[in-house]
Design a protein around this motif. Structure first.
Motif, PDB file in Angstrom:
ATOM      1  N   ASN A  11       0.813  -1.224   0.000  1.00  0.00           N
ATOM      2  CA  ASN A  11       0.000   0.000   0.000  1.00  0.00           C
ATOM      3  C   ASN A  11       0.845   1.274   0.000  1.00  0.00           C
ATOM      4  O   ASN A  11       0.446   2.300   0.536  1.00  0.00           O
ATOM      5  N   HIS A  12       2.013   1.178  -0.596  1.00  0.00           N
ATOM      6  CA  HIS A  12       2.927   2.326  -0.640  1.00  0.00           C
ATOM      7  C   HIS A  12       2.782   3.073  -1.971  1.00  0.00           C
ATOM      8  O   HIS A  12       2.032   4.045  -2.060  1.00  0.00           O
ATOM      9  N   SER A  13       3.480   2.594  -3.006  1.00  0.00           N
ATOM     10  CA  SER A  13       3.456   3.251  -4.319  1.00  0.00           C
ATOM     11  C   SER A  13       3.476   2.192  -5.420  1.00  0.00           C
ATOM     12  O   SER A  13       4.315   1.282  -5.389  1.00  0.00           O
ATOM     13  N   ASP A  14       2.567   2.330  -6.373  1.00  0.00           N
ATOM     14  CA  ASP A  14       2.492   1.387  -7.489  1.00  0.00           C
ATOM     15  C   ASP A  14       2.205   2.162  -8.771  1.00  0.00           C
ATOM     16  O   ASP A  14       1.617   3.247  -8.732  1.00  0.00           O
ATOM     17  N   ALA A  15       2.623   1.575  -9.901  1.00  0.00           N
ATOM     18  CA  ALA A  15       2.507   2.306 -11.164  1.00  0.00           C
ATOM     19  C   ALA A  15       2.074   1.406 -12.309  1.00  0.00           C
ATOM     20  O   ALA A  15       2.318   0.196 -12.303  1.00  0.00           O
ATOM     21  N   ILE A  16       1.435   2.023 -13.307  1.00  0.00           N
ATOM     22  CA  ILE A  16       1.100   1.343 -14.560  1.00  0.00           C
ATOM     23  C   ILE A  16       1.740   2.115 -15.710  1.00  0.00           C
ATOM     24  O   ILE A  16       1.726   3.354 -15.724  1.00  0.00           O
ATOM     25  N   ILE A  17       2.315   1.382 -16.653  1.00  0.00           N
ATOM     26  CA  ILE A  17       2.873   1.992 -17.857  1.00  0.00           C
ATOM     27  C   ILE A  17       1.998   1.548 -19.028  1.00  0.00           C
ATOM     28  O   ILE A  17       1.959   0.371 -19.381  1.00  0.00           O
ATOM     29  N   THR A  18       1.276   2.479 -19.602  1.00  0.00           N
ATOM     30  CA  THR A  18       0.377   2.160 -20.711  1.00  0.00           C
ATOM     31  C   THR A  18      -0.019   3.440 -21.438  1.00  0.00           C
ATOM     32  O   THR A  18      -0.042   4.530 -20.838  1.00  0.00           O
ATOM     33  N   GLU A  19      -0.351   3.296 -22.713  1.00  0.00           N
ATOM     34  CA  GLU A  19      -0.893   4.413 -23.485  1.00  0.00           C
ATOM     35  C   GLU A  19      -2.406   4.292 -23.616  1.00  0.00           C
ATOM     36  O   GLU A  19      -3.041   5.110 -24.284  1.00  0.00           O
ATOM     37  N   ASP A  20      -2.980   3.281 -22.960  1.00  0.00           N
ATOM     38  CA  ASP A  20      -4.427   3.065 -22.970  1.00  0.00           C
ATOM     39  C   ASP A  20      -5.026   3.731 -21.734  1.00  0.00           C
ATOM     40  O   ASP A  20      -4.898   3.231 -20.612  1.00  0.00           O
TER      41      ASP A  20
END
Length: 407
Positions: A329-338
């Motif tokens: 529950n700290h930091s998370d990311a998504i890499i997408t152009e959608d």
């Protein structure tokens, strides 16, 4: 126990905004003036840590440099430039009976900070507590004892020069029994904030009668979607892992969409090899690149080193499930152009900070414009994410009347 009593008495003092800023300016000047002696004290700590066989991640957290001191000074200057968070009217309304109801910010009170091997915390938390009107008791790790004392001397000297109570900020010694006693004094201390590893957090939670704001481990995850820009993804991943591996906002797990696994993983490994990042992966990952096998425990581990665990997932739904199971529950990311996939991810991930096409390394008080931070809270009460001035306040209701009585 004396520290808590002294802090409670000092908490009765209400400094003006001018007094706070003048004190902070004094501390900044002393950091600049005394940086050689501070670095020498830190060198002694590093020598002892190396003798004890501490690992590279520990040494990186312990190390101070001229740049670190300049960052502390810049953080103080930012704190000075920010509005005083105390006495702000958050809301006000006139009730039907004519009473004027105001919601006004106040300090939390007496704060106990328990932290491990990051000496910069001594300055960061002290200046935030000073500006937010709180008294603070510092309990740093013994491995950073010389560094903490050198930094604390700047604070104590500034308090003395400004003719302010020295007990506004206190630094404890290494008596663990005394800390255990303090954790029982909810009559004197308003909140305890532990910053460190899992063992420290669990010890405080188990033994404290005081309300706790946990700054827990950062098992951060990045998901590379099938619609990701590969160049952008590689750049973000390398930054999130290699720029400062010992930081709690460094990425530990990488999820890759199944439809891009072969083409993306080859590029990823090439980039990671250049940065000496050790990769581990699930069985499916190992069919594409030659790396070690990742275990279930690997996905739960905050390495704070150049180690990255990879897993192939079917889609964003499986990525969300993975983070719910293994994340902190700290930091998370998504890499997408959608944008639609990104929106689903951002809404579903229950972490303090959630990113779209950006590095998790930005979860930081300085990056968020706070100057510096108390730490990064991974819980929801009383604060969440980087804790700056506003997060170190509570509020009270101020009611103005003209003789009204309740019927």
């Amino acid at each position: 126990m004396d520290e808590a009593i002294k802090a409670r008495n000092a908490a009765k003092l209400h400094l003006t905004s001018q007094q706070k800023n003048q004190l902070l300016e004094n501390i900044a000047n002393r950091l600049q003036r005394d940086k050689i002696s501070i670095l020498e004290a830190n060198r002694k700590d590093l020598i002892e840590a190396k003798k004890k066989g501490k690992n590279a991640a520990f040494l990186q957290r312990l190390t101070l440099s001229e740049n670190h001191i300049e960052e502390m000074i810049q953080g103080i200057q930012t704190i000075i430039s920010l509005d005083d968070p105390i006495g702000k009217v958050l809301s006000e309304k006139t009730l039907q009976n004519g009473l004027l109801l105001k919601k006004v910010t106040v300090p939390l009170g007496v704060v106990l900070i328990i932290y491990e091997s990051r000496p910069n915390v001594t300055i960061d938390v002290s200046v935030i507590c000073i500006k937010s009107g709180n008294c603070v008791i510092l309990k740093g790790g013994s491995d950073a004892g010389n560094s903490n004392q050198a930094l604390f001397s700047c604070i104590r000297g500034a308090l003395k020069e400004e003719n302010l109570p020295e007990d506004l900020v206190q630094l404890m010694g290494n008596d663990h029994d005394e800390v255990a006693e303090l954790l029982q004094r909810d009559d004197l201390i308003d909140v305890v904030i532990p910053r460190g590893g899992k063992g420290l957090i669990e010890t405080v939670v188990k033994n404290s009668r005081i309300p706790i704001i946990k700054h827990f481990e950062g098992v951060c995850t990045i998901f590379v979607d099938k619609a990701a820009d590969f160049r952008k993804a590689i750049s973000i991943i390398i930054n999130a892992k290699a720029q400062k591996p010992s930081a709690c906002n460094a990425v530990e797990n990488l999820l890759v969409h199944r439809k891009i696994k072969e083409s993306f993983l080859v590029l990823l490994k090439e980039a990671c090899d250049k940065e000496n990042i050790e990769l581990k992966g699930c069985l499916e990952t190992r069919k594409s690149i030659d790396i070690a096998l990742a275990t279930d425990e690997d996905y739960r581990t905050e390495y704070l080193e150049k180690i990255l665990s990879i897993k192939i997932v079917e889609d964003v739904g499986e990525a969300i499930e993975f983070i719910a199971m293994y994340g902190s529950n700290h930091s998370d990311a998504i890499i997408t152009e959608d944008d639609d996939v990104a929106a689903r991810f951002l809404q579903a991930i229950d972490s303090a900070a959630v990113y779209h096409n950006a590095s998790t390394r930005f979860t930081d008080g300085g990056c968020f414009g706070m100057g510096c931070e108390i730490g990064i809270s991974t819980q929801k009460l009383h604060a969440r994410g980087p804790m700056g001035l506003e997060e170190m306040t509570s509020y009270k209701y101020v009611i103005l009347g003209e003789g009204q009585i309740r019927m």
